[in-house]
Scaffold this active site. Structure first.
Site, PDB file in Angstrom:
ATOM      1  N   ASN A  15      42.587 -55.898  41.465  1.00 27.48           N
ATOM      2  CA  ASN A  15      43.255 -56.638  40.376  1.00 27.48           C
ATOM      3  C   ASN A  15      44.722 -56.238  40.254  1.00 27.48           C
ATOM      4  O   ASN A  15      45.581 -57.085  39.989  1.00 27.48           O
ATOM      5  CB  ASN A  15      42.540 -56.405  39.047  1.00 27.48           C
ATOM      6  CG  ASN A  15      41.379 -57.348  38.854  1.00 27.48           C
ATOM      7  OD1 ASN A  15      41.571 -58.556  38.679  1.00 27.48           O
ATOM      8  ND2 ASN A  15      40.160 -56.832  38.919  1.00 27.48           N
ATOM      9  N   HIS A 106      37.455 -57.929  32.112  1.00 26.02           N
ATOM     10  CA  HIS A 106      36.065 -57.466  32.141  1.00 26.02           C
ATOM     11  C   HIS A 106      35.264 -58.409  33.038  1.00 26.02           C
ATOM     12  O   HIS A 106      35.414 -59.636  32.949  1.00 26.02           O
ATOM     13  CB  HIS A 106      35.490 -57.461  30.722  1.00 26.02           C
ATOM     14  CG  HIS A 106      34.117 -56.864  30.671  1.00 26.02           C
ATOM     15  ND1 HIS A 106      33.902 -55.504  30.666  1.00 26.02           N
ATOM     16  CD2 HIS A 106      32.896 -57.440  30.650  1.00 26.02           C
ATOM     17  CE1 HIS A 106      32.604 -55.267  30.657  1.00 26.02           C
ATOM     18  NE2 HIS A 106      31.967 -56.427  30.639  1.00 26.02           N
ATOM     19  N   ASP A 147      35.564 -53.510  24.587  1.00 24.68           N
ATOM     20  CA  ASP A 147      35.304 -54.915  24.937  1.00 24.68           C
ATOM     21  C   ASP A 147      35.085 -55.849  23.746  1.00 24.68           C
ATOM     22  O   ASP A 147      34.390 -56.863  23.877  1.00 24.68           O
ATOM     23  CB  ASP A 147      34.069 -55.013  25.866  1.00 24.68           C
ATOM     24  CG  ASP A 147      34.239 -54.195  27.143  1.00 24.68           C
ATOM     25  OD1 ASP A 147      35.379 -54.070  27.615  1.00 24.68           O
ATOM     26  OD2 ASP A 147      33.217 -53.695  27.658  1.00 24.68           O
ATOM     27  N   GLU A 176      38.627 -63.095  38.851  1.00 21.99           N
ATOM     28  CA  GLU A 176      39.499 -62.165  38.099  1.00 21.99           C
ATOM     29  C   GLU A 176      40.930 -62.201  38.626  1.00 21.99           C
ATOM     30  O   GLU A 176      41.895 -62.175  37.855  1.00 21.99           O
ATOM     31  CB  GLU A 176      38.963 -60.733  38.222  1.00 21.99           C
ATOM     32  CG  GLU A 176      37.639 -60.498  37.533  1.00 21.99           C
ATOM     33  CD  GLU A 176      37.200 -59.037  37.639  1.00 21.99           C
ATOM     34  OE1 GLU A 176      38.031 -58.139  37.486  1.00 21.99           O
ATOM     35  OE2 GLU A 176      36.002 -58.794  37.893  1.00 21.99           O
TER      36      GLU A 176
HETATM   37  C1  GAR Z   1      36.934 -55.207  38.050  1.00 23.40           C
HETATM   38  O1  GAR Z   1      35.798 -55.989  38.334  1.00 23.40           O
HETATM   39  C2  GAR Z   1      37.145 -55.105  36.556  1.00 23.40           C
HETATM   40  O2  GAR Z   1      36.812 -56.275  35.870  1.00 23.40           O
HETATM   41  C3  GAR Z   1      36.181 -54.006  36.219  1.00 23.40           C
HETATM   42  O3  GAR Z   1      36.360 -53.052  37.230  1.00 23.40           O
HETATM   43  C4  GAR Z   1      36.676 -53.743  38.444  1.00 23.40           C
HETATM   44  C5  GAR Z   1      37.909 -53.100  39.051  1.00 23.40           C
HETATM   45  O4  GAR Z   1      38.147 -53.623  40.325  1.00 23.40           O
HETATM   46  N1  GAR Z   1      36.446 -53.473  34.902  1.00 23.40           N
HETATM   47  C6  GAR Z   1      35.486 -53.095  34.072  1.00 23.40           C
HETATM   48  O5  GAR Z   1      34.303 -53.103  34.367  1.00 23.40           O
HETATM   49  C7  GAR Z   1      35.966 -52.620  32.705  1.00 23.40           C
HETATM   50  N2  GAR Z   1      34.881 -52.594  31.765  1.00 23.40           N
HETATM   51  P1  GAR Z   1      39.542 -53.393  41.042  1.00 23.40           P
HETATM   52  O6  GAR Z   1      39.847 -51.898  40.957  1.00 23.40           O
HETATM   53  O7  GAR Z   1      39.333 -53.843  42.463  1.00 23.40           O
HETATM   54  O8  GAR Z   1      40.579 -54.208  40.311  1.00 23.40           O
END
Ligand code: GAR
Length: 208
Positions: A15, A106, A147, A176
């Protein structure tokens, strides 16, 4: 130049990368990471974004950690904080200083499958166990709880009968990567209002 954004992340950082690469009316100025081994640090180096490894453990106390984070954010004139897989609760002094200016992504359709303990693959496993036929991603403003802040954008994805938590995570992640930059662009365009914890998105006009 637009909004100056600080991204907070703890994990792989896909992200973070999407936020950097898709930025048009904002700029990712820095990364704050709380885990020295996190993959997001390599991404920041490749993308030439300064990173700062900051955590209460490194500073020895929550107070000096929060002081350091706030100093950094103020010195860099940060307008908005984007939590992109940041797996710690943001201290209330930071939330107070950036009221209405912290967003979180999220990997589910909040308010379902959110709250303390619901992060990463745990969310997708819970969705599969509940035999949901759809899931999705949510971008919301951050308040003092996990959240529960006002929701800015959500997008659904289907859950397939043969999904594993990995295949579902990949489908949600690709949504996302589009949703988070879109949410920040709406704010950069001045099109987001929050009143009584409800978010209104002002329709696009040629003036914006
Ligand atoms: C993502 O899916 C984000 O939505 C989640 O962690 C992942 C990080 O991925 N966040 C949560 O679960 C927060 N409650 P990334 O490091 O590849 O961006």
């Amino acid at each position: 130049m637009g909004l100056r954004v600080a991204v907070f992340a703890s994990g792989g950082g896909s992200n973070f990368q999407a936020l950097v690469e898709r930025a048009r009316q904002y700029r990712v100025v820095l990364l704050v990471c709380n885990r020295p081994q996190a993959g997001v640090l390599d991404r920041a180096e490749k993308l030439d974004i300064p990173s700062h490894i900051l955590s209460p453990r490194i500073f020895g106390s929550e107070t000096s950690y929060v002081d350091a984070v706030l100093d950094l954010l103020h010195k860099e004139n940060i307008d908005l904080i984007a939590l992109a897989g940041y797996l710690s609760k943001v201290p209330s002094r930071i939330i107070g200083a950036f009221q209405g200016r912290i967003l979180n992504i999220h990997p589910a359709l909040l308010p379902r499958f959110g709250g303390k303990g619901f992060y990463g693959s745990r969310v997708h496993k819970a969705v599969l166990e509940a035999k949901e036929t759809s899931s999705g991603a949510t971008v919301h403003f951050v308040d003092e709880e996990y959240d529960t802040g006002p929701i800015l954008l959500q997008k659904k994805v289907p859950v397939h009968a043969d999904d594993t938590s990995d295949s579902l995570a990949a489908r949600v992640l690709s949504v996302e990567h589009q949703l988070f930059p879109e949410a920040i662009h709406l704010i950069a365009q001045g099109r987001v209002r929050i009143q009584n914890r409800r978010v209104t998105i002002i329709p696009h006009t040629d003036d914006h």
